[in-house]
Scaffold this motif. Structure first.
Motif, PDB file in Angstrom:
ATOM      1  N   GLY A  52       0.802  -1.222   0.000  1.00 19.43           N
ATOM      2  CA  GLY A  52       0.000   0.000   0.000  1.00 19.43           C
ATOM      3  C   GLY A  52       0.832   1.268   0.000  1.00 19.43           C
ATOM      4  O   GLY A  52       0.338   2.339   0.382  1.00 19.43           O
ATOM      5  N   ASN A  53       2.078   1.169  -0.446  1.00 20.32           N
ATOM      6  CA  ASN A  53       2.957   2.340  -0.514  1.00 20.32           C
ATOM      7  C   ASN A  53       2.499   3.230  -1.658  1.00 20.32           C
ATOM      8  O   ASN A  53       2.588   2.860  -2.831  1.00 20.32           O
ATOM      9  N   ARG A  54       2.014   4.438  -1.327  1.00 18.50           N
ATOM     10  CA  ARG A  54       1.411   5.301  -2.344  1.00 18.50           C
ATOM     11  C   ARG A  54       2.416   5.737  -3.404  1.00 18.50           C
ATOM     12  O   ARG A  54       2.071   5.894  -4.574  1.00 18.50           O
ATOM     13  N   SER A  55       3.660   5.914  -3.001  1.00 17.91           N
ATOM     14  CA  SER A  55       4.695   6.295  -3.962  1.00 17.91           C
ATOM     15  C   SER A  55       4.922   5.191  -4.991  1.00 17.91           C
ATOM     16  O   SER A  55       5.013   5.454  -6.196  1.00 17.91           O
ATOM     17  N   GLN A  56       4.960   3.960  -4.516  1.00 18.80           N
ATOM     18  CA  GLN A  56       5.181   2.829  -5.419  1.00 18.80           C
ATOM     19  C   GLN A  56       3.944   2.546  -6.266  1.00 18.80           C
ATOM     20  O   GLN A  56       4.056   2.106  -7.413  1.00 18.80           O
ATOM     21  N   ILE A  57       2.771   2.786  -5.697  1.00 19.62           N
ATOM     22  CA  ILE A  57       1.532   2.641  -6.479  1.00 19.62           C
ATOM     23  C   ILE A  57       1.549   3.625  -7.651  1.00 19.62           C
ATOM     24  O   ILE A  57       1.218   3.275  -8.792  1.00 19.62           O
ATOM     25  N   ALA A  58       1.945   4.854  -7.359  1.00 24.72           N
ATOM     26  CA  ALA A  58       2.010   5.885  -8.400  1.00 24.72           C
ATOM     27  C   ALA A  58       3.018   5.504  -9.476  1.00 24.72           C
ATOM     28  O   ALA A  58       2.766   5.689 -10.674  1.00 24.72           O
ATOM     29  N   ARG A  59       4.156   4.947  -9.061  1.00 25.62           N
ATOM     30  CA  ARG A  59       5.186   4.551 -10.026  1.00 25.62           C
ATOM     31  C   ARG A  59       4.706   3.365 -10.867  1.00 25.62           C
ATOM     32  O   ARG A  59       5.021   3.274 -12.060  1.00 25.62           O
ATOM     33  N   ALA A  60       3.951   2.470 -10.250  1.00 21.24           N
ATOM     34  CA  ALA A  60       3.414   1.325 -10.993  1.00 21.24           C
ATOM     35  C   ALA A  60       2.408   1.794 -12.050  1.00 21.24           C
ATOM     36  O   ALA A  60       2.404   1.286 -13.182  1.00 21.24           O
ATOM     37  N   ILE A  61       1.564   2.751 -11.687  1.00 23.54           N
ATOM     38  CA  ILE A  61       0.594   3.285 -12.653  1.00 23.54           C
ATOM     39  C   ILE A  61       1.305   4.041 -13.772  1.00 23.54           C
ATOM     40  O   ILE A  61       0.928   3.943 -14.951  1.00 23.54           O
ATOM     41  N   THR A  62       2.345   4.776 -13.411  1.00 14.68           N
ATOM     42  CA  THR A  62       3.143   5.470 -14.438  1.00 14.68           C
ATOM     43  C   THR A  62       3.725   4.463 -15.424  1.00 14.68           C
ATOM     44  O   THR A  62       3.786   4.712 -16.632  1.00 14.68           O
ATOM     45  N   LEU A  63       4.135   3.315 -14.917  1.00 10.86           N
ATOM     46  CA  LEU A  63       4.698   2.263 -15.770  1.00 10.86           C
ATOM     47  C   LEU A  63       3.659   1.762 -16.777  1.00 10.86           C
ATOM     48  O   LEU A  63       3.952   1.643 -17.967  1.00 10.86           O
ATOM     49  N   VAL A  64       2.443   1.466 -16.300  1.00 11.46           N
ATOM     50  CA  VAL A  64       1.427   0.939 -17.224  1.00 11.46           C
ATOM     51  C   VAL A  64       0.914   2.018 -18.176  1.00 11.46           C
ATOM     52  O   VAL A  64       0.388   1.705 -19.252  1.00 11.46           O
ATOM     53  N   GLU A  65       1.060   3.284 -17.801  1.00 15.01           N
ATOM     54  CA  GLU A  65       0.620   4.362 -18.686  1.00 15.01           C
ATOM     55  C   GLU A  65       1.658   4.701 -19.749  1.00 15.01           C
ATOM     56  O   GLU A  65       1.362   5.398 -20.714  1.00 15.01           O
ATOM     57  N   SER A  66       2.885   4.210 -19.571  1.00 11.95           N
ATOM     58  CA  SER A  66       3.958   4.530 -20.507  1.00 11.95           C
ATOM     59  C   SER A  66       3.687   3.913 -21.879  1.00 11.95           C
ATOM     60  O   SER A  66       3.180   2.791 -21.990  1.00 11.95           O
TER      61      SER A  66
END
Length: 374
Positions: A61-75
């Motif tokens: 539930g780390n919000r920073s890592q969640i954001a980075r994961a979403i950035t990855l799928v949006e790339s």
């Protein structure tokens, strides 16, 4: 400047009197420009996290890592695509446990205001809430132009909430593949409620309808004029219609509008089998009606699960996702094919000049595409 008028340099220990200070260990006067550049940009360099690191961060539930994961799928980068799919495959077993709610509305209906009030209410119940706000994209930069996160200031600071504004990047309904995958990441992170706010530009509602469990339409008072401009098709997508801003002197009008909508809804095909779509009033200003809306959603979930409609809708969403991915992949493969890229500009000019028909150009392009594929 002569020697008698040299500037007095302030004490470096008094930064309020000096706009820029050179401190020991940072950029020093006389250092080569290359070294200064390296020092200046040291903090910007960061290695990309591995799939395992992102997985652990999302599950925790780390919000920073969640954001980075979403950035990855949006790339859109090809190397990121395979990494994103590997991450999603690992997370898949942890998904599917939330209630997915789509929210749309006419301009000025107060979607972001409602989402903040509704999200804060849900957080107050001990639930974790993720908001995927699909912003329209700037035609120049491709970035979000509404900035929903800045408009949900209170909710964005809540430890139980996560807000992710995502630009549509020119895709109608907001990057449908990427929105689905961002939703899966939020579910794997343990969010109980996923709220997806649409751009609200017509056909986008249909796309979002196909990826959520419950779909609500926010409207304003003045049902007579409102219904004239309201598309029947959009109303038929809704599981609930919310007459927003029902407070103060506007409350009697909101109640009248609710009755008007219920009269119309009586004659429309329901959006969900076995469920009767109705209109409700609420105020994000004083919170009145917010709890009632949540009770309606919970009743919808219970009814849908008991009849099997809820499960069937989820299966249908998975099937729609598959076919939308096939369409996206075919489109990508077609336009990135070397033979197509070579022939397309010439054929495009010939169509524009009226020398050949569009159908003939398409046939020639597919002939080049399929022949080289074989």
């Amino acid at each position: 400047m002569d020697g008698d008028n040299k500037p007095e340099w302030n004490d470096p220990n008094e930064p309020d009197k000096f706009s820029s200070i050179i401190r020991k260990g940072q950029i020093q006067e006389g250092q080569p420009a290359s070294i200064q550049k390296n020092i200046r940009f040291q903090k910007r360099k960061s290695s990309e996290p591995s799939v395992e690191e992102l997985y652990d961060g999302v599950i925790a539930g780390n919000r920073s890592q969640i954001a980075r994961a979403i950035t990855l799928v949006e790339s859109n980068a090809e190397q990121h695509f395979y990494k994103a799919q590997e991450l999603l495959q690992k997370l898949l077993a942890q998904t599917g446990n939330s209630i997915r709610i789509g929210i749309t509305g006419v301009p000025g209906a107060g979607k972001s205001t409602f989402i903040e009030a509704f999200g804060m209410f849900l957080c107050g119940l001990g639930l974790r809430v993720a908001v995927l706000a699909i912003d329209p994209s700037s035609s120049i930069s491709g970035g979000s132009i509404l900035g929903d996160k800045t408009r949900m200031e209170q909710l964005s600071r809540h430890p139980r909430a996560f807000i992710r504004p995502s630009p549509t990047a020119g895709k109608l309904g907001g990057v449908h593949r990427k929105t689905r995958e961002a939703m899966l990441i939020c579910e794997a992170a343990g969010y109980d409620v996923i709220l997806i706010e649409t751009v609200g530009v017509g056909q986008s509602e249909t796309i979002i309808r196909d990826m959520v469990d419950f779909f609500m339409l926010l409207v304003l008072t003045g049902a007579g004029d409102e219904l004239q401009g309201m598309k029947k098709g959009i109303m038929e997508l809704a599981d609930a219609i919310i007459v927003h801003k029902a407070d103060g002197p506007n409350k009697p009008k909101a109640e009248q509008t609710r009755k008007e909508y219920n009269r119309i809804l009586h004659f429309l095909q329901p959006a969900t089998k076995g469920w009767s779509t109705k209109a409700y009033t609420c105020s994000s200003l004083n919170g009145e009606g917010i709890r009632d809306i949540w009770n309606v959603i919970k009743r919808f979930e219970e009814t849908g699960k008991s009849t099997g409609v809820f499960t069937e809708r989820r299966k249908g969403q998975q099937r729609d996702w598959l076919y939308s991915m096939i369409t996206d992949q075919l489109q990508y493969s077609f336009f990135h094919h070397e033979a197509v890229k070579l022939k397309l500009p010439k054929l495009e000019n010939e169509v524009i000049a009226g020398e050949i028909t569009a159908a003939s150009a398409v046939e020639a392009l597919f002939h080049a595409f399929l022949n080289e594929k074989v």
